[in-house]
Design an enzyme around this catalytic site. Structure first.
Site, PDB file in Angstrom:
ATOM      1  N   LYS A 170      27.087 -23.018  12.855  1.00 46.75           N
ATOM      2  CA  LYS A 170      25.765 -23.572  12.534  1.00 46.75           C
ATOM      3  C   LYS A 170      24.715 -22.662  13.168  1.00 46.75           C
ATOM      4  O   LYS A 170      24.436 -22.716  14.367  1.00 46.75           O
ATOM      5  CB  LYS A 170      25.623 -25.007  13.068  1.00 46.75           C
ATOM      6  N   GLU A 245      26.405 -22.061  27.114  1.00 45.62           N
ATOM      7  CA  GLU A 245      25.627 -20.950  27.672  1.00 45.62           C
ATOM      8  C   GLU A 245      24.171 -21.361  27.543  1.00 45.62           C
ATOM      9  O   GLU A 245      23.629 -21.390  26.441  1.00 45.62           O
ATOM     10  CB  GLU A 245      25.948 -19.672  26.893  1.00 45.62           C
ATOM     11  N   CYS A 279      17.887 -15.246  27.699  1.00 39.39           N
ATOM     12  CA  CYS A 279      18.313 -16.222  28.705  1.00 39.39           C
ATOM     13  C   CYS A 279      18.560 -15.569  30.060  1.00 39.39           C
ATOM     14  O   CYS A 279      18.336 -16.187  31.091  1.00 39.39           O
ATOM     15  CB  CYS A 279      19.548 -16.968  28.230  1.00 39.39           C
ATOM     16  N   GLU A 377      12.278 -22.329  32.962  1.00 36.74           N
ATOM     17  CA  GLU A 377      12.478 -21.205  32.042  1.00 36.74           C
ATOM     18  C   GLU A 377      11.346 -21.214  31.016  1.00 36.74           C
ATOM     19  O   GLU A 377      11.186 -22.181  30.277  1.00 36.74           O
ATOM     20  CB  GLU A 377      13.829 -21.353  31.336  1.00 36.74           C
TER      21      GLU A 377
HETATM   22  P1  NDP Z   1      17.940 -25.484  21.129  1.00 36.14           P
HETATM   23  O1  NDP Z   1      18.880 -25.710  22.254  1.00 36.14           O
HETATM   24  O2  NDP Z   1      17.128 -26.613  20.633  1.00 36.14           O
HETATM   25  O3  NDP Z   1      18.730 -24.908  19.838  1.00 36.14           O
HETATM   26  C1  NDP Z   1      19.897 -24.137  19.885  1.00 36.14           C
HETATM   27  C2  NDP Z   1      20.803 -24.539  18.735  1.00 36.14           C
HETATM   28  O4  NDP Z   1      21.235 -25.903  18.907  1.00 36.14           O
HETATM   29  C3  NDP Z   1      20.109 -24.499  17.383  1.00 36.14           C
HETATM   30  O5  NDP Z   1      21.035 -24.097  16.395  1.00 36.14           O
HETATM   31  C4  NDP Z   1      19.699 -25.947  17.192  1.00 36.14           C
HETATM   32  O6  NDP Z   1      19.449 -26.313  15.865  1.00 36.14           O
HETATM   33  C5  NDP Z   1      20.919 -26.658  17.747  1.00 36.14           C
HETATM   34  N1  NDP Z   1      20.675 -28.049  18.105  1.00 36.14           N
HETATM   35  C6  NDP Z   1      19.486 -28.669  18.330  1.00 36.14           C
HETATM   36  N2  NDP Z   1      19.694 -29.974  18.605  1.00 36.14           N
HETATM   37  C7  NDP Z   1      21.023 -30.191  18.567  1.00 36.14           C
HETATM   38  C8  NDP Z   1      21.854 -31.322  18.795  1.00 36.14           C
HETATM   39  N3  NDP Z   1      21.362 -32.511  19.134  1.00 36.14           N
HETATM   40  N4  NDP Z   1      23.193 -31.180  18.674  1.00 36.14           N
HETATM   41  C9  NDP Z   1      23.718 -29.982  18.367  1.00 36.14           C
HETATM   42  N5  NDP Z   1      22.989 -28.870  18.137  1.00 36.14           N
HETATM   43  C10 NDP Z   1      21.662 -28.963  18.250  1.00 36.14           C
HETATM   44  O7  NDP Z   1      17.041 -24.313  21.528  1.00 36.14           O
HETATM   45  P2  NDP Z   1      15.647 -23.947  20.868  1.00 36.14           P
HETATM   46  O8  NDP Z   1      15.960 -23.016  19.818  1.00 36.14           O
HETATM   47  O9  NDP Z   1      14.823 -25.123  20.469  1.00 36.14           O
HETATM   48  O10 NDP Z   1      14.931 -23.313  22.111  1.00 36.14           O
HETATM   49  C11 NDP Z   1      14.341 -24.160  23.088  1.00 36.14           C
HETATM   50  C12 NDP Z   1      14.538 -23.611  24.457  1.00 36.14           C
HETATM   51  O11 NDP Z   1      15.927 -23.380  24.718  1.00 36.14           O
HETATM   52  C13 NDP Z   1      13.927 -22.253  24.692  1.00 36.14           C
HETATM   53  O12 NDP Z   1      12.594 -22.342  24.989  1.00 36.14           O
HETATM   54  C14 NDP Z   1      14.765 -21.725  25.829  1.00 36.14           C
HETATM   55  O13 NDP Z   1      14.303 -22.234  27.032  1.00 36.14           O
HETATM   56  C15 NDP Z   1      16.122 -22.291  25.556  1.00 36.14           C
HETATM   57  N6  NDP Z   1      17.009 -21.345  24.896  1.00 36.14           N
HETATM   58  C16 NDP Z   1      17.966 -20.726  25.612  1.00 36.14           C
HETATM   59  C17 NDP Z   1      18.790 -19.813  25.019  1.00 36.14           C
HETATM   60  C18 NDP Z   1      19.845 -19.115  25.741  1.00 36.14           C
HETATM   61  O14 NDP Z   1      20.303 -18.090  25.271  1.00 36.14           O
HETATM   62  N7  NDP Z   1      20.280 -19.606  26.859  1.00 36.14           N
HETATM   63  C19 NDP Z   1      18.655 -19.468  23.617  1.00 36.14           C
HETATM   64  C20 NDP Z   1      17.627 -20.182  22.924  1.00 36.14           C
HETATM   65  C21 NDP Z   1      16.861 -21.091  23.566  1.00 36.14           C
HETATM   66  P3  NDP Z   1      18.027 -26.069  15.141  1.00 36.14           P
HETATM   67  O15 NDP Z   1      18.293 -24.964  14.220  1.00 36.14           O
HETATM   68  O16 NDP Z   1      17.703 -27.332  14.464  1.00 36.14           O
HETATM   69  O17 NDP Z   1      17.048 -25.740  16.230  1.00 36.14           O
END
Ligand code: NDP
Length: 469
Positions: A170, A245, A279, A377
């Site tokens: 996904k 992660e 990250c 973050e």
């Molecule tokens: P999210 O954690 O919201 O999204 C990451 C993935 O999870 C996306 O594919 C998202 O889908 C999916 N997701 C969202 N909700 C659910 C759920 N309830 N169950 C399962 N999967 C879900 O990150 P964001 O993209 O919104 O980013 C927000 C914050 O996260 C950033 O500001 C940053 O702080 C952190 N982040 C950290 C990362 C890392 O590498 N550690 C990477 C990205 C973000 P959808 O496509 O709908 O968003």
């Protein structure tokens, strides 16, 4: 205009069970760049069923068969690398040089690494009377974010494939294009039907359907801490393995014997790569108190050298991914000002001359480690510089964080630098630079669990069986 309106299920491109679409926005222009279909739990059921059907044969495939497939994928990936990079630039705004360079290159690197690891990986070992057998865990749900979209997909897909797992990916709604091309690559390379499946859509729908699915054995997730926690809870009722992660607030410690201007410039430029949406970014720069002014001057001058603008032009930094992310970053910058942190460079609003697109000024603050901007973050191009008194103080500040993903140490005396690295409570520490596709990557504390990259990435997808006697 790009179109990602079909899903890849059971070796075919199929329409969603229930039609629903959403626009994809180009963050550099704020214009619609394409359309994706938003899947439903029915699409997830179909994809999981295909992965389950494929599991028996793929989990018993030979290492040679899996190596042949990975090499076939490698050939197609190499041919389409430019296209992959362009897709990354369009979906999340990384400069083209970064999209076609490191962003797409990370995918190629994880693919090559999976091949190298698989060539010598020991799936079985005899220990005394016990034969220890490592077997693929089963059907995996892979949920990925938008910031390094190809990296995060490939660091999951290729180890899962190499260990004999089948999977449903996904990808992020915000950055669906590169994953779509990757699915086309998997198809062209001859991935057996059902081994790799992809459903696009909302995390709250597709992600939840995967996390709660009775026939999914494992979830590997990269993204935010709250979603990681939610997935863990959702997966609990079906006793899945969950690999997480999550975020970071990594410290970059510059030791007293390091060349200050040079290292501050490297740390500042490093923070601005990918517009700070990394990250493991070194977002807290720790410098000796006596050299704080020198460090601030170097950071200011380094920020002035960071060109921001159209990612198709020759710039160091493009926009951040979305309007929502832009607003979050602006809030943090305002919070920094409100808290009384010293603004060293950048600040609120768009850089001069940029009136459209989600552009942020490369920003540096000086503050203490208790400031909100030093604790949370931000996921944008915002660096905080914090003064320390001695090495014990530097280590204490670095470890005073709920996160524990990365760390950086700069110093001329290697033994001292390594000694500091050993004291940091984080999953990785880079000492005076360096990069290794085989180095395990993952977090302590709220930065997650498990390890990806290299051989350790294989263990994520394996069960251990003891055959005794
Ligand atoms: P999210 O954690 O919201 O999204 C990451 C993935 O999870 C996306 O594919 C998202 O889908 C999916 N997701 C969202 N909700 C659910 C759920 N309830 N169950 C399962 N999967 C879900 O990150 P964001 O993209 O919104 O980013 C927000 C914050 O996260 C950033 O500001 C940053 O702080 C952190 N982040 C950290 C990362 C890392 O590498 N550690 C990477 C990205 C973000 P959808 O496509 O709908 O968003």
């Amino acid at each position: 205009m790009r179109s990602c309106t079909q899903f890849y299920i059971d070796g075919q491109w199929v329409d969603p069970a229930i039609p629903a679409t959403a626009d994809v926005i180009n963050p550099a222009t704020e214009a619609v760049s394409g359309t994706i279909s938003l899947g439903s739990a029915q699409d997830v059921d179909a994809a999981v069923a295909a992965a389950r059907r494929a599991f028996d044969a793929w989990s018993h495939s030979s290492v040679k068969d899996r190596l042949d497939l990975l090499r076939a994928i490698q050939a197609v990936y190499a041919r389409r690398m430019q296209e992959l990079g362009e897709a990354v630039t369009e979906e999340m705004g990384a400069p083209l040089s970064l999209g076609c360079g490191f962003q797409a290159g990370l995918g190629a690197g994880h693919l090559q690494t999976a091949i190298e690891v698989l060539e010598t990986f020991r799936f079985e070992e005899q220990k005394g009377p016990t034969l220890i057998v490592r077997e693929p865990i089963g059907v995996c749900g892979l949920i990925t974010p938008w910031n390094w979209p190809l990296n995060q997909v490939t660091v999951k897909v290729f180890p899962a494939l190499a260990t004999g797992c089948t999977m449903v990916l996904k990808p992020p709604q915000l950055a669906p294009y590169s994953a779509q091309i990757l699915a086309e690559i998997m198809h062209e390379a001859g991935t057996p039907a059902g081994v790799f499946n992809m459903v696009q859509g909302q995390g709250s729908v597709i992600g939840t359907a995967l996390s709660t699915h009775r026939d999914v054995d494992m979830i590997s997730f990269t993204g935010s801490e709250p979603v990681g926690i939610q997935i863990t809870k959702d997966a609990a009722d079906t006793v899945k393995r969950v690999g997480l992660e999550l975020g970071g607030k990594s410290a970059w410690v510059i030791l007293d014997d390091a060349a200050m201007a040079e290292n501050v410039a490297a740390a500042t430029a490093g923070m601005m790569v990918n517009a700070g949406q990394t990250c493991s970014a070194g977002s807290r720069l720790l410098v000796p108190r006596a050299r704080l002014n020198e460090a601030l001057a170097a950071a200011r001058s380094a920020c002035e050298g960071v060109t921001v603008g159209d990612p198709h032009a020759d710039v160091a930094m493009g926009p951040v991914v979305s309007k929502a992310q832009w607003a979050i970053i602006q809030d943090y910058i305002q919070k920094g000002l409100d808290e009384g942190a010293t603004l060293v460079a950048g600040g609120p609003g768009r850089p001069e001359g940029l009136t459209r697109g989600f552009y942020v000024k490369p920003t540096v603050f000086a503050c203490t480690n208790d400031a909100v901007i030093a604790r949370e973050e931000i996921f944008g191009p915002v660096l905080v510089i914090i003064a320390y008194d001695d090495i014990d103080d530097a280590v204490a500040i670095a470890n005073d964080s709920v996160f524990g993903l990365g760390g950086y140490v700069s110093g001329q005396d290697r033994d001292t630098a390594i000694a500091v690295a050993r004291r940091l409570r984080t999953g990785a520490v880079w000492v005076n630079g360096g990069f290794d596709f085989h180095a395990p990557f993952g977090g302590y504390k709220h930065s997650g669990n498990g390890r990806e990259w290299g051989e350790h990435g294989f263990h994520e997808y394996l069960e251990i069986k003891s055959i005794v006697g």
